[in-house]
Design a protein around this motif. Sequence first.
Motif, short mmCIF file in Angstrom:
data_model
loop_
_atom_site.label_atom_id
_atom_site.label_comp_id
_atom_site.label_asym_id
_atom_site.label_seq_id
_atom_site.Cartn_x
_atom_site.Cartn_y
_atom_site.Cartn_z
N ILE A 118 0.83 -1.20 0.00
CA ILE A 118 0.00 0.00 0.00
C ILE A 118 0.87 1.25 0.00
O ILE A 118 0.61 2.20 -0.74
N ALA A 119 1.94 1.21 0.80
CA ALA A 119 2.82 2.37 0.88
C ALA A 119 3.49 2.65 -0.47
O ALA A 119 3.80 3.78 -0.80
N LEU A 120 3.68 1.57 -1.25
CA LEU A 120 4.32 1.73 -2.55
C LEU A 120 3.36 2.41 -3.54
O LEU A 120 3.79 2.97 -4.54
N GLY A 121 2.06 2.35 -3.24
CA GLY A 121 1.09 3.01 -4.11
C GLY A 121 0.07 2.08 -4.73
O GLY A 121 -0.75 2.49 -5.54
N PHE A 122 0.11 0.79 -4.35
CA PHE A 122 -0.90 -0.14 -4.83
C PHE A 122 -2.21 0.11 -4.09
O PHE A 122 -2.20 0.49 -2.91
N THR A 123 -3.33 -0.12 -4.77
CA THR A 123 -4.61 -0.08 -4.05
C THR A 123 -4.69 -1.35 -3.20
O THR A 123 -3.98 -2.31 -3.48
N PRO A 124 -5.56 -1.38 -2.18
CA PRO A 124 -5.65 -2.59 -1.36
C PRO A 124 -5.93 -3.83 -2.21
O PRO A 124 -5.35 -4.89 -1.96
N ALA A 125 -6.80 -3.71 -3.20
CA ALA A 125 -7.13 -4.87 -4.03
C ALA A 125 -5.90 -5.36 -4.80
O ALA A 125 -5.61 -6.56 -4.83
N ARG A 126 -5.16 -4.43 -5.39
CA ARG A 126 -3.99 -4.84 -6.16
C ARG A 126 -2.88 -5.35 -5.24
O ARG A 126 -2.11 -6.23 -5.62
N THR A 127 -2.79 -4.79 -4.05
CA THR A 127 -1.83 -5.30 -3.08
C THR A 127 -2.13 -6.76 -2.81
O THR A 127 -1.24 -7.61 -2.78
N PHE A 128 -3.43 -7.06 -2.66
CA PHE A 128 -3.82 -8.44 -2.40
C PHE A 128 -3.42 -9.34 -3.57
O PHE A 128 -2.84 -10.40 -3.37
N ILE A 129 -3.70 -8.87 -4.77
CA ILE A 129 -3.44 -9.71 -5.95
C ILE A 129 -1.94 -9.91 -6.18
O ILE A 129 -1.49 -11.03 -6.41
N HIS A 130 -1.17 -8.82 -6.08
CA HIS A 130 0.24 -8.93 -6.44
C HIS A 130 1.14 -9.37 -5.29
O HIS A 130 2.17 -9.98 -5.52
N ILE A 131 0.76 -9.04 -4.09
CA ILE A 131 1.67 -9.29 -2.96
C ILE A 131 1.18 -10.44 -2.07
O ILE A 131 1.91 -11.39 -1.82
N VAL A 132 -0.06 -10.35 -1.60
CA VAL A 132 -0.52 -11.31 -0.59
C VAL A 132 -0.87 -12.67 -1.22
O VAL A 132 -0.43 -13.71 -0.74
N MET A 133 -1.62 -12.62 -2.33
CA MET A 133 -2.10 -13.87 -2.91
C MET A 133 -0.96 -14.82 -3.32
O MET A 133 -1.03 -16.00 -3.00
N PRO A 134 0.05 -14.33 -4.03
CA PRO A 134 1.12 -15.27 -4.41
C PRO A 134 1.76 -15.95 -3.20
O PRO A 134 2.12 -17.12 -3.26
N GLN A 135 1.87 -15.21 -2.10
CA GLN A 135 2.48 -15.80 -0.91
C GLN A 135 1.52 -16.76 -0.22
O GLN A 135 1.92 -17.84 0.24
N ALA A 136 0.24 -16.37 -0.16
CA ALA A 136 -0.77 -17.23 0.47
C ALA A 136 -0.92 -18.52 -0.34
O ALA A 136 -1.12 -19.59 0.22
N PHE A 137 -0.81 -18.38 -1.65
CA PHE A 137 -0.95 -19.53 -2.55
C PHE A 137 0.03 -20.64 -2.16
O PHE A 137 -0.33 -21.81 -2.06
N LYS A 138 1.27 -20.24 -1.91
CA LYS A 138 2.28 -21.23 -1.55
C LYS A 138 1.95 -21.91 -0.21
O LYS A 138 2.17 -23.09 -0.04
N HIS A 139 1.40 -21.11 0.69
CA HIS A 139 1.04 -21.65 2.01
C HIS A 139 -0.10 -22.66 1.88
O HIS A 139 -0.13 -23.67 2.55
N VAL A 140 -1.07 -22.32 1.04
CA VAL A 140 -2.31 -23.07 1.02
C VAL A 140 -2.18 -24.35 0.20
O VAL A 140 -2.91 -25.31 0.42
N LEU A 141 -1.21 -24.40 -0.71
CA LEU A 141 -1.15 -25.50 -1.66
C LEU A 141 -1.12 -26.90 -1.02
O LEU A 141 -1.91 -27.76 -1.41
#
Lengths: 497, 369
Positions: free
Chosen positions: A405-428
């Motif tokens: 968010i601090a970098l300038g992503f909206t919360p939704a894009r932060t989720f898509i680009h930052i959180v989801m890829p990391q969560a994906f690995k956890h959840v697999l």
Amino acid sequence: MKNIGKILLLLCLLTACGTKEDEHLSVYRNMDDLNGKKVAILTGCFQEEILEKQYPEVEVLRIDNAADMVQALVTKRCEAIVLDDYMVNYHSHSAKGIVPLEEPFVVAEMGVCFAKGPDTQLLDMFNAFLRQIKADGTYDEMYDRWMYHAHEAEMPHIPLSTDGKPLRVATCSTAPPLDFVKNGKLVGLEVEIITRFASSIGRPIIWSDMNFSSIIPAIVRGTHDIVVAGINITPQRQESVNFSDPHILCHTLVAVRQENAVGYALGAIDRVDATSFYDKVKDSIQRNIIDEDRYLMIWGGLKLTAMIALLACLFGTLFGGVICWMRMSRHTPLRRVASFYINLMRGTPVLVLLMIMFYVVFAGTSVDAVVVSIITFSMNFSAYVSEMFRSSIRSIDKGQTEAGIALGFTPARTFIHIVMPQAFKHVLPVYKGELISLVKMTSVVGYIAVQDLTKVSDIIRSRTFDALFPLIMVAILYFILSWIFAAILDFIGKKVG
Amino acid sequence: MIQISHLRKTYDNGLEVLRDVNATIGRGEVISIIGPSGTGKSTFLRCLNLLESPTGGSIIVDGQDLLSKQTDVPRLRRKMGMVFQSFNLFNHLSVMDNLCIGPVKLLGKSRKQAEARAMELLEMVGLAEKAHAMPSQLSGGQKQRVAIARCLTMNPEIILFDEPTSALDPTMVSEVLGVIRTLAKQGMTMVIVTHEMHFAREVSTRIFYMDQGVVYEEGTPEQIFDHPQHERTRVFINRIRNYHYVIRSPRYDLYQLQGGMALFCTRYYLSEHIQHQVQLLAEEVLQVIPLDKGEVDLALRYSEECHTISLELLMPPGIVTVWKSPQFAPDALSLSIIQGLCDNIIESVDDTPEGPRVRLIFNLKQNEQ
């Protein structure tokens, strides 16, 4: 170590006991000899009540289809089985070594079930049809074909109309020679009667193959027009359905193992033939897979199981994502709804949910049972998956989101680009486990007449009386299917990671 | 560049962190925010890019009100880089990808352009070698330098540093401070929340001392560090430790007072020699001051920063006249001991809610310590 030793010893003793031959064989002449013994009976059949009332000391074992009852008898899980005469005849031909007692258990009439209600048009038409075929000799011809020569019998070709409102007929294909599957097709006395009836009134037929215990509910809920499954006419059932005139007279018999029957000396029993293991396997493959082109049926079941699992996984995952989003929402009502849904889905057995969906929610609609299965398993899967998603999203450090968010992503894009890829690995890894259990869970769809892999194995077993081979085969097929699913997921995981 | 007025922040649990913060940050300024823990320094910083949403007040960035609904906050945030205490590198991306994700996804640059710029910045922070490493392979100091480089990829007009060295080993602090120093020389506008006093003094154009939810005192590093105007600032800057004792009558408990002083000296690793000196000073001072005229607040103060010790007395005004009167003569011995122990004695009058009170400060001799 001491404990392990004790357990091993116990296991050895148990195995020893299990393999020990019974030295003193009981002889059963009539039902009274069976007091205190285990007697198997078909779940939901009317003789159940008679057995319980007249012979309270008998230990009742309820089994879902005739083939399994015969298996239970042969494998000594019970001492006798209560079964209709035509089935005993049929089975004593297929599975050697079972003999009926002389005295019949009860004599009863069977009827075809129609929906209860003031509209008896279809019922009247059927009764008229029945009178006609009994008069012109068609009935006797059919009766002879199926009751005495079921193993060689072929279903004659009966032309059916292709347009018009189809008759929705439910049956239970594990009741030869009335209703069973041969060469991948539904055949049998009742099947022929109904087919001829449909032909005579110029309507096509849609068959549903269901479990005996869920067959009466099918007509009560209005999902079907006609039910045939060797159903005896009883006052209790007459409260729920309309019966046609009796179309088959049935003698219910008690069957026991050959060695327990009167007049069979110990020496007269056929000993296990000394064929090699290889030959036995070859024979099993021939009987269970190749005969009657059963591999086509197995392939069909496999495809259906794979399709239900795959689509349920797909929709369940998408829907699970939505549920997860609701569960993590800032809005309390959304959170509550999601939370309730998750608890509801996780707290109900999927089989019960499946039955509710089929017999209550989608009752009276023309939604296909396969579609109902996919919907049900999607719902179940979504609840588990949403919680998995949630915990893996939670496990990602809040700092990751803040940095995005601090970098300038909206919360939704932060989720898509930052959180989801990391969560994906956890959840697999957990997701993979859940998918595999989904594949296996679908084995209950047979309850609502979907001919999946497990149902196919039931059908094959009801014909070949091979308890072991179809089960092992199906187990291996499930294993391979799960393995393929897991491999696909690993592949996707590698691609994304 | 940024104008903050009447900024308030109250958490949901009712905790009021920022009461009324007013400040102006000009282009090219390097502002260090110092102050005790829990006084809202980080919260203030996080309010500037709305990582925390303020409860009230206004933040104007280049004429745009950050709190107005029409403002495109994500767009504005691109101009404001932020460096976190815990680095917050994107763990699933390599160093290079960490640096490219912003320019590519947000600024619409080509991957090639972004990589070229990223490489330049990595060279600047001395980590060009690590371009293809994953964050988990880096040390804390390296992570923080990458985080600074990541900030710079967005070409920010201002960078907010939230305790950039607090999570680092002492050995790694200097490498990060070195990078910040370079940025200061290049004229980057920066706001730094820090506990590194010497660094703050050296690099900053202005210092905000925050306490009690407000900017308590602000000024140039010289003003704040050498001549703090407020008591709280002084206490913080000089890291002054206090021991208080209230004397209500001439029959006060001398042993309790001396015991307390001894404990205080032990806690701050003061030698036994100093402890005796302090105890002696207190005893002699209380000997010469009449204690029957009202309450006397006694305070022993030790500055960890300057290693000075002083004894402060806050007394009703009447006593001082007694102190200066000829009646004092009989205690000439006590007086000479006091003068022998102290560098100087300062007298002033303080206005307190209870009326004017006289403050006497006895500064213990430096060489004696």
